[in-house]
Write an enzyme that holds these catalytic residues in place. Structure first.
Site, PDB file in Angstrom:
ATOM      1  N   ASP A 172      76.309 -21.032  41.693  1.00 38.14           N
ATOM      2  CA  ASP A 172      77.311 -21.896  41.126  1.00 38.14           C
ATOM      3  C   ASP A 172      76.170 -23.328  41.063  1.00 38.14           C
ATOM      4  O   ASP A 172      76.459 -24.923  40.043  1.00 38.14           O
ATOM      5  CB  ASP A 172      78.458 -22.564  41.125  1.00 38.14           C
ATOM      6  CG  ASP A 172      79.487 -21.462  40.984  1.00 38.14           C
ATOM      7  OD1 ASP A 172      79.559 -21.303  39.852  1.00 38.14           O
ATOM      8  OD2 ASP A 172      80.329 -21.784  41.476  1.00 38.14           O
ATOM      9  N   TRP A 178      83.281 -11.757  33.823  1.00 38.47           N
ATOM     10  CA  TRP A 178      83.721 -11.266  35.209  1.00 38.47           C
ATOM     11  C   TRP A 178      83.549 -11.549  36.501  1.00 38.47           C
ATOM     12  O   TRP A 178      82.703 -11.639  36.947  1.00 38.47           O
ATOM     13  CB  TRP A 178      83.792  -9.702  35.184  1.00 38.47           C
ATOM     14  CG  TRP A 178      84.729  -8.919  35.953  1.00 38.47           C
ATOM     15  CD1 TRP A 178      85.354  -9.626  37.126  1.00 38.47           C
ATOM     16  CD2 TRP A 178      85.565  -7.652  35.497  1.00 38.47           C
ATOM     17  NE1 TRP A 178      85.805  -7.771  37.495  1.00 38.47           N
ATOM     18  CE2 TRP A 178      86.347  -7.331  36.990  1.00 38.47           C
ATOM     19  CE3 TRP A 178      85.223  -6.578  34.524  1.00 38.47           C
ATOM     20  CZ2 TRP A 178      86.909  -6.239  36.977  1.00 38.47           C
ATOM     21  CZ3 TRP A 178      85.762  -5.410  34.550  1.00 38.47           C
ATOM     22  CH2 TRP A 178      86.866  -5.209  36.143  1.00 38.47           C
ATOM     23  N   ASP A 179      84.941 -12.724  36.637  1.00 39.31           N
ATOM     24  CA  ASP A 179      84.864 -13.208  37.392  1.00 39.31           C
ATOM     25  C   ASP A 179      85.694 -13.170  38.907  1.00 39.31           C
ATOM     26  O   ASP A 179      86.475 -12.226  38.884  1.00 39.31           O
ATOM     27  CB  ASP A 179      84.977 -15.204  37.724  1.00 39.31           C
ATOM     28  CG  ASP A 179      83.859 -16.176  38.435  1.00 39.31           C
ATOM     29  OD1 ASP A 179      83.567 -15.421  39.265  1.00 39.31           O
ATOM     30  OD2 ASP A 179      83.984 -17.508  37.536  1.00 39.31           O
TER      31      ASP A 179
HETATM   32  C1  GLA Z   1      83.312 -19.583  39.243  1.00 38.22           C
HETATM   33  C2  GLA Z   1      81.641 -19.217  38.392  1.00 38.22           C
HETATM   34  C3  GLA Z   1      81.389 -21.012  37.428  1.00 38.22           C
HETATM   35  C4  GLA Z   1      82.795 -21.037  36.577  1.00 38.22           C
HETATM   36  C5  GLA Z   1      84.428 -21.036  37.286  1.00 38.22           C
HETATM   37  C6  GLA Z   1      85.129 -20.679  36.431  1.00 38.22           C
HETATM   38  O1  GLA Z   1      83.316 -21.235  39.932  1.00 38.22           O
HETATM   39  O2  GLA Z   1      81.047 -19.269  39.298  1.00 38.22           O
HETATM   40  O3  GLA Z   1      80.724 -20.324  37.317  1.00 38.22           O
HETATM   41  O4  GLA Z   1      82.895 -19.554  35.723  1.00 38.22           O
HETATM   42  O5  GLA Z   1      84.619 -19.965  38.182  1.00 38.22           O
HETATM   43  O6  GLA Z   1      86.188 -21.382  37.013  1.00 38.22           O
END
Ligand code: GLA
Length: 731
Positions: free
Chosen positions: A543, A472-473
């Site tokens: 990330d 879930w982002d």
């Molecule tokens: C964010 C997340 C990444 C990936 C991207 C997808 O940056 O941290 O791991 O899921 O979104 O758009």
């Protein structure tokens, strides 16, 4: 009993295993804070008259109590306390002078559960003190809660305000934790950062006046974490005094430390007042988030271990002991260019080399071919997945893997069907065009229709899909924070009401998909807070998967948060002669948390895949130690400037095994040096006579040898790391 009320001197004494918290009732109506810290032999405080010019005295008090100078249990705005205050309420007369008087108390086992915000749950001998106070002008009742977790030396504080009048009141400031501490000879430790560079550790001396860390982003954010500690000047990893604080909340927050001109320190933790307002209607109850405090005299390491134990037992979902998924995620390999045939090839390889969950990241829905379109349109993209989601999930699962997928429910792209149909469903203010970030807008989570739309779309798109895992982002922070759903008078309440809407959606999700493993993410670790830890099973830490950078990010994260929430992926090792070294180095770093992978396994060399299988087998053997064990930071940067870190994990009190029966040790170097480095790793085992085997090298060591230090010669290149896995043996 850990909470005692002494009738004679009207003192409340709250005792955890090693700490004591004391406050008393003055003149039958005020709450005077007395002490928080290490247990004392003599718990009596004597109060001298305060006869300072310009001191203010409230009606009914004597000269030994003044809101201007005394230590207060909960300081109110407007009645003579000129330091930062904890509660400010505007009543129907228009002023916001706030003043509640003590009425009574109640002690009970366990703790209450909050209805609108994630909160801690009780374990072992948790006990709560409830103090009731009343304000006759606004006709509101204030209840203060102190919940003790004696084994971890943690106390949680929160309050509720109940409006008994027939008019509404406006709550303007909420700081559930406010603590007066004598003196100011402390350093403040906070965690700051940015996307891909989360949770750096800052330590700086307190100065007279106010210093704060805050988020004004509508999310706890990458930039400042709600965790804060005050430590003695000579406090180290192993020794010295630490006060640690945190807030169980994911939106904007304020941690304020004010040193007054008398030289005393006030710490307050809560929602602040800049991005917060809440109209409390007649007969409505407002509940503050819970704030956490912990005191230790045994250094930063001891504080972290206790905080970790508390979070494992009282915050994260109770399924913590289940095996965590070893994920292979598509993002870093394919970004938005994800298709059914790729996913299936990916799954076949992943299943052979030790992963157990395949996660389709961003790009599978709507017209999501890059980050400028599709968010909000939660239907499968048939060009990429012609047979639908159910079919791809079933085919992934036929390889023996579990199936996971990515969502970002609180967001919308203006290039989406959803936005074209409902432009008024995003956060916006009249007369202004909402600003974009990563080409997206934030949905108005205050609006129940919006939440219902999200719920319905998720139910639709996942219908019949054998879903095991969801990431879930949340990829931007809030701006133009207004709601077309709320009245003009409530626009400034959007911040807080939006957050409540987010929580309502999370609660629904967890209830509707009880068996789905939930990984939280916000452009990496942008909502790395206790509330999100209560709602999800783990959090994507950052990330940034570069081993050196990650080591620092994980070090900072470990100060306040346990390894069980820290999702750590081994990413692309490259394909030159160093790739095995790099791959193992990334694995050693990832052993600081919960293992996963994020590299193109279809194109990877055979030797990398073989190595992955070995890594996953080892991880499964030590997973419980990392996840639920005690963490000892053996070498940390305050002790060297060579970018060297070393960690050791052993069983903790909340595990079935005894400590120091098994020990996992990692040694990590973040940058290269001109010469080789020599280090002695001292492992604090309990029994010097014990005999250990490092099962990775078959070398034997006595407890005494481990305690006095194993010698390490580290070579000068920057991807250098080592790992040991000691098991106690018979002799
Ligand atoms: C964010 C997340 C990444 C990936 C991207 C997808 O940056 O941290 O791991 O899921 O979104 O758009």
């Amino acid at each position: 009993m850990s909470i005692i009320f002494n009738q004679e001197d009207k003192r409340f004494l709250l005792e955890t295993q090693n700490t004591e918290y004391a406050f008393s009732i003055a003149y039958d109506r005020f709450l005077r804070h007395e002490y928080y810290g290490k247990k004392r032999d003599n718990a009596i405080n004597y109060f001298k008259p305060i006869v300072k010019p310009f001191s203010v005295y409230n009606e009914g008090s004597g000269y030994d109590y003044s809101p201007t100078d005394s230590f207060l249990e909960i300081p109110f705005f407007g009645c003579g306390d000129y330091r930062c205050t904890a509660l400010r309420i505007q009543g129907k007369n228009g002023d916001s002078c706030t003043f509640f008087e003590y009425k009574n108390y109640r002690i009970f086992k366990g703790k209450n559960k909050l209805k609108t915000i994630p909160c801690a749950r009780s374990f072992y001998d948790t006990e709560t003190l409830e103090i009731t106070m009343y304000d006759k002008v606004t006709d509101c009742i204030l209840k203060l809660y102190y919940t003790l977790f004696p084994d971890c030396d943690v106390i949680i504080r929160s309050f509720t305000v109940e409006n008994k009048s027939d008019a509404s009141v406006l709550i303007k400031k909420v700081m559930p934790l406010c603590l007066d501490i004598e003196g100011h000879n402390f350093d403040m430790i906070s965690l700051y950062g940015a996307q891909a560079n989360e949770r750096n550790v800052q330590r700086s001396p307190l100065s007279i006046g106010s210093q704060s860390i805050t988020s004004r982003r509508g999310a706890s954010g990458h930039n400042f974490n709600p965790f804060l500690a005050l430590v003695g000047k000579d406090t180290t990893e192993q020794n010295g005094e630490v006060y640690a604080f945190n807030l169980i909340y994911s939106g904007s927050f304020l941690d304020e430390v004010e040193v007054d001109t008398a030289g005393n320190t006030r710490v307050s933790v809560g929602l602040g007042e800049e991005n917060f307002k809440y109209t409390l209607e007649s007969n409505e109850i407002f509940e503050s988030p819970e704030a956490v405090m912990l005191h230790s005299t045994e250094g930063i390491g001891d504080m972290s271990r206790k905080m970790h134990r508390f979070i494992r037992n009282a915050i994260v979902p109770e399924t913590i002991n289940d095996k965590k998924p070893i994920v292979l995620n598509t993002w870093e390999s394919f970004l938005f260019d994800i298709k059914e045939d790729i996913v299936l090839k990916f799954a076949d390889e992943a299943a052979k080399y030790g992963a157990d969950t395949l996660v389709i990241d961003d790009g599978w829905f709507g017209k999501r071919n890059n980050d400028s379109a599709g968010l909000g349109d939660w239907y499968v993209n048939k060009e990429k997945f012609p047979n639908g989601l159910k079919s791809v999930a079933e085919r992934v699962k036929s390889t023996g893997l579990k199936f996971g997928i990515w969502i970002e429910p609180e967001m919308v792209n203006s290039d989406s069907d959803l936005y074209r149909e409902h432009p008024d469903w995003c956060l916006r203010v009249h007369g202004r065009i909402p600003s974009t970030s990563r080409n997206q807008l934030v949905l108005d989570m205050c609006n129940p229709e919006v939440r219902n739309y999200i719920k319905k779309s998720l139910l639709n798109v996942f219908e019949g899909v054998p879903l095991d895992y969801v990431k879930w982002d949340f990829n931007r922070n809030l701006s133009e924070v207004g709601s077309y759903y709320l009245d003009a008078t409530k626009q400034e309440e959007t911040w807080y009401r939006w957050q409540l809407g987010v929580y309502e959606l999370y609660f629904w999700f967890r209830e509707t998909f009880p068996n789905v493993f939930l990984e939280n993410c916000s452009g990496g670790g942008g909502r790395y807070d206790l509330a999100m830890m209560a709602l999800s099973d783990q959090i994507w830490t950052s990330d940034n998967t570069n081993a050196g950078d990650r080591t620092l990010i994980q070090y900072g994260s470990s100060i306040a948060y346990p390894a069980c929430v820290m999702s750590c992926h081994v990413s692309n090792p490259g394909n030159d002669e160093n790739s095995i070294k790099v791959f193992n180095n990334k694995f050693h770093v990832a052993l600081g948390g919960m293992l996963g992978y994020e590299y193109n396994i279809i194109e990877a060399e055979q030797r990398i895949k073989d190595e992955m299988l070995k890594q996953t087998e080892l991880y499964r053997k030590v997973e419980d130690l990392v996840k639920c064990g005690d963490l000892y930071r053996l070498i940390v940067p305050i002790e060297n400037d060579l970018g060297v870190y070393s960690y050791c994990y052993t069983a903790s009190e909340d595990m079935t095994e005894k400590a120091w029966e098994r020990i996992l040790v990692t040694y990590l170097q973040t940058f290269g040096t001109d010469n080789d480095i020599y280090f002695s790793l001292k492992i604090p085992v309990s029994d010097e006579n014990a005999v250990y085997t490092d099962v990775l090298s078959n070398e034997k060591y006595t407890g005494k040898e481990l305690k006095s230090g194993i010698n390490i010669k580290a070579t000068a290149y920057d991807a250098f790391s080592l790992i040991y896995y000691f098991k106690r043996c018979e002799e």
